[in-house]
Design a protein around this motif. Structure first.
Motif, PDB file in Angstrom:
ATOM      1  N   LYS A  65       0.846  -1.194   0.000  1.00  0.00           N
ATOM      2  CA  LYS A  65       0.000   0.000   0.000  1.00  0.00           C
ATOM      3  C   LYS A  65       0.884   1.248   0.000  1.00  0.00           C
ATOM      4  N   PHE A  66       0.480   2.238  -0.774  1.00  0.00           N
ATOM      5  CA  PHE A  66       1.204   3.499  -0.816  1.00  0.00           C
ATOM      6  C   PHE A  66       0.619   4.436   0.234  1.00  0.00           C
ATOM      7  N   LEU A  67       1.472   4.988   1.074  1.00  0.00           N
ATOM      8  CA  LEU A  67       1.026   5.950   2.076  1.00  0.00           C
ATOM      9  C   LEU A  67       0.759   7.300   1.421  1.00  0.00           C
ATOM     10  N   ILE A  68       1.568   7.625   0.412  1.00  0.00           N
ATOM     11  CA  ILE A  68       1.344   8.789  -0.446  1.00  0.00           C
ATOM     12  C   ILE A  68       1.440   8.281  -1.878  1.00  0.00           C
ATOM     13  N   ASP A  69       0.443   8.618  -2.682  1.00  0.00           N
ATOM     14  CA  ASP A  69       0.415   8.110  -4.055  1.00  0.00           C
ATOM     15  C   ASP A  69       0.212   9.254  -5.049  1.00  0.00           C
ATOM     16  N   HIS A  70       1.323   9.706  -5.597  1.00  0.00           N
ATOM     17  CA  HIS A  70       1.295  10.685  -6.682  1.00  0.00           C
ATOM     18  C   HIS A  70       1.897  10.030  -7.922  1.00  0.00           C
ATOM     19  N   SER A  71       1.615   8.746  -8.078  1.00  0.00           N
ATOM     20  CA  SER A  71       2.232   7.975  -9.155  1.00  0.00           C
ATOM     21  C   SER A  71       1.755   8.388 -10.540  1.00  0.00           C
ATOM     22  N   LYS A  72       0.609   9.008 -10.638  1.00  0.00           N
ATOM     23  CA  LYS A  72       0.075   9.390 -11.950  1.00  0.00           C
ATOM     24  C   LYS A  72       0.329  10.852 -12.291  1.00  0.00           C
ATOM     25  N   SER A  73       0.963  11.593 -11.386  1.00  0.00           N
ATOM     26  CA  SER A  73       1.246  13.009 -11.659  1.00  0.00           C
ATOM     27  C   SER A  73       2.693  13.162 -12.115  1.00  0.00           C
ATOM     28  N   ASN A  74       3.033  14.351 -12.564  1.00  0.00           N
ATOM     29  CA  ASN A  74       4.422  14.668 -12.911  1.00  0.00           C
ATOM     30  C   ASN A  74       4.890  15.802 -12.015  1.00  0.00           C
ATOM     31  N   PRO A  75       5.936  15.616 -11.240  1.00  0.00           N
ATOM     32  CA  PRO A  75       6.776  14.422 -11.163  1.00  0.00           C
ATOM     33  C   PRO A  75       6.094  13.326 -10.352  1.00  0.00           C
ATOM     34  N   PRO A  76       6.273  12.063 -10.772  1.00  0.00           N
ATOM     35  CA  PRO A  76       5.683  10.972 -10.013  1.00  0.00           C
ATOM     36  C   PRO A  76       6.432  10.740  -8.701  1.00  0.00           C
ATOM     37  N   TYR A  77       5.676  10.384  -7.672  1.00  0.00           N
ATOM     38  CA  TYR A  77       6.248  10.184  -6.336  1.00  0.00           C
ATOM     39  C   TYR A  77       5.341   9.247  -5.557  1.00  0.00           C
ATOM     40  N   ILE A  78       5.947   8.326  -4.824  1.00  0.00           N
ATOM     41  CA  ILE A  78       5.183   7.475  -3.893  1.00  0.00           C
ATOM     42  C   ILE A  78       5.962   7.349  -2.585  1.00  0.00           C
ATOM     43  N   ARG A  79       5.227   7.102  -1.527  1.00  0.00           N
ATOM     44  CA  ARG A  79       5.811   6.756  -0.227  1.00  0.00           C
ATOM     45  C   ARG A  79       5.183   5.440   0.200  1.00  0.00           C
ATOM     46  N   LEU A  80       6.023   4.551   0.715  1.00  0.00           N
ATOM     47  CA  LEU A  80       5.540   3.249   1.167  1.00  0.00           C
ATOM     48  C   LEU A  80       6.353   2.797   2.365  1.00  0.00           C
ATOM     49  N   ARG A  81       5.903   1.707   2.976  1.00  0.00           N
ATOM     50  CA  ARG A  81       6.690   1.031   4.018  1.00  0.00           C
ATOM     51  C   ARG A  81       7.256  -0.227   3.387  1.00  0.00           C
ATOM     52  N   ASN A  82       8.572  -0.423   3.552  1.00  0.00           N
ATOM     53  CA  ASN A  82       9.179  -1.631   3.001  1.00  0.00           C
ATOM     54  C   ASN A  82       8.822  -2.835   3.882  1.00  0.00           C
ATOM     55  N   LEU A  83       9.381  -3.971   3.588  1.00  0.00           N
ATOM     56  CA  LEU A  83       9.023  -5.200   4.310  1.00  0.00           C
ATOM     57  C   LEU A  83       9.450  -5.171   5.768  1.00  0.00           C
ATOM     58  N   MET A  84      10.352  -4.264   6.143  1.00  0.00           N
ATOM     59  CA  MET A  84      10.771  -4.101   7.538  1.00  0.00           C
ATOM     60  C   MET A  84       9.992  -2.982   8.232  1.00  0.00           C
ATOM     61  N   GLY A  85       9.030  -2.392   7.534  1.00  0.00           N
ATOM     62  CA  GLY A  85       8.229  -1.319   8.106  1.00  0.00           C
ATOM     63  C   GLY A  85       8.857   0.057   8.024  1.00  0.00           C
ATOM     64  N   GLU A  86       9.981   0.185   7.302  1.00  0.00           N
ATOM     65  CA  GLU A  86      10.662   1.465   7.176  1.00  0.00           C
ATOM     66  C   GLU A  86      10.021   2.304   6.067  1.00  0.00           C
ATOM     67  N   LEU A  87       9.937   3.614   6.284  1.00  0.00           N
ATOM     68  CA  LEU A  87       9.402   4.517   5.262  1.00  0.00           C
ATOM     69  C   LEU A  87      10.401   4.675   4.127  1.00  0.00           C
ATOM     70  N   VAL A  88       9.895   4.618   2.895  1.00  0.00           N
ATOM     71  CA  VAL A  88      10.727   4.782   1.705  1.00  0.00           C
ATOM     72  C   VAL A  88      10.003   5.723   0.740  1.00  0.00           C
ATOM     73  N   ASP A  89      10.731   6.702   0.213  1.00  0.00           N
ATOM     74  CA  ASP A  89      10.215   7.615  -0.797  1.00  0.00           C
ATOM     75  C   ASP A  89      10.855   7.272  -2.135  1.00  0.00           C
ATOM     76  N   TYR A  90      10.031   7.228  -3.180  1.00  0.00           N
ATOM     77  CA  TYR A  90      10.516   6.920  -4.533  1.00  0.00           C
ATOM     78  C   TYR A  90      10.020   7.997  -5.481  1.00  0.00           C
ATOM     79  N   TYR A  91      10.963   8.618  -6.184  1.00  0.00           N
ATOM     80  CA  TYR A  91      10.683   9.731  -7.076  1.00  0.00           C
ATOM     81  C   TYR A  91      11.010   9.357  -8.521  1.00  0.00           C
TER      82      TYR A  91
END
Length: 134
Positions: free
Chosen positions: A56-82
């Protein structure tokens, strides 16, 4: 470098998925390319694969420009992807990424790479398609 349809984008997608889901220091990461259209060749399949895994994405701007998502990895750590276009290099000032991919790196001007990307990224994987002049 490898030829067209040589699996470069799939390699970047798989690397990004591994880095996003694994524990580790890269809590901010990015995919760079010349345009947003090119960025989406890697960014969108990464998002699709994460959704297919039930992430699940905590923040989902995957369809906008610039695309950006925030998620929790398998260890529960926050990760931002741009997803970042280098069309306006001055927009890259101020960002730091422990880990990044560059799709079609040979199309990015040297001044942009050495002036804005390289000083701000620790670990880079770059791919590209050779041209006839290479």
């Amino acid at each position: 470098m490898c030829a067209k349809k040589g699996g470069k984008s799939t390699t970047l997608k798989n690397r990004r998925l591994e880095k996003l889901l694994s524990p580790g220091p890269a809590k901010q990461c990015a995919t760079f390319s010349l345009t947003y259209k090119q960025v989406r060749i890697v960014f969108d399949p990464v998002c699709d694969a994460l959704r297919a895994k039930g992430i699940k994405f905590l923040i989902d701007h995957s369809k906008s420009n610039p695309p950006y998502i925030r998620l929790r990895n398998l260890m529960g750590e926050l990760v931002d992807y741009y997803g970042i276009s280098v069309e306006d290099p001055k927009s890259l000032v101020g960002f730091k990424y422990p880990d990044a991919d560059i799709d079609e790196a040979g199309l990015i001007p040297n001044e942009t790479f050495y002036g804005y990307i390289a000083p701000n990224v620790v670990d880079i994987m770059a791919t590209g398609t050779p041209t006839d002049s290479q």
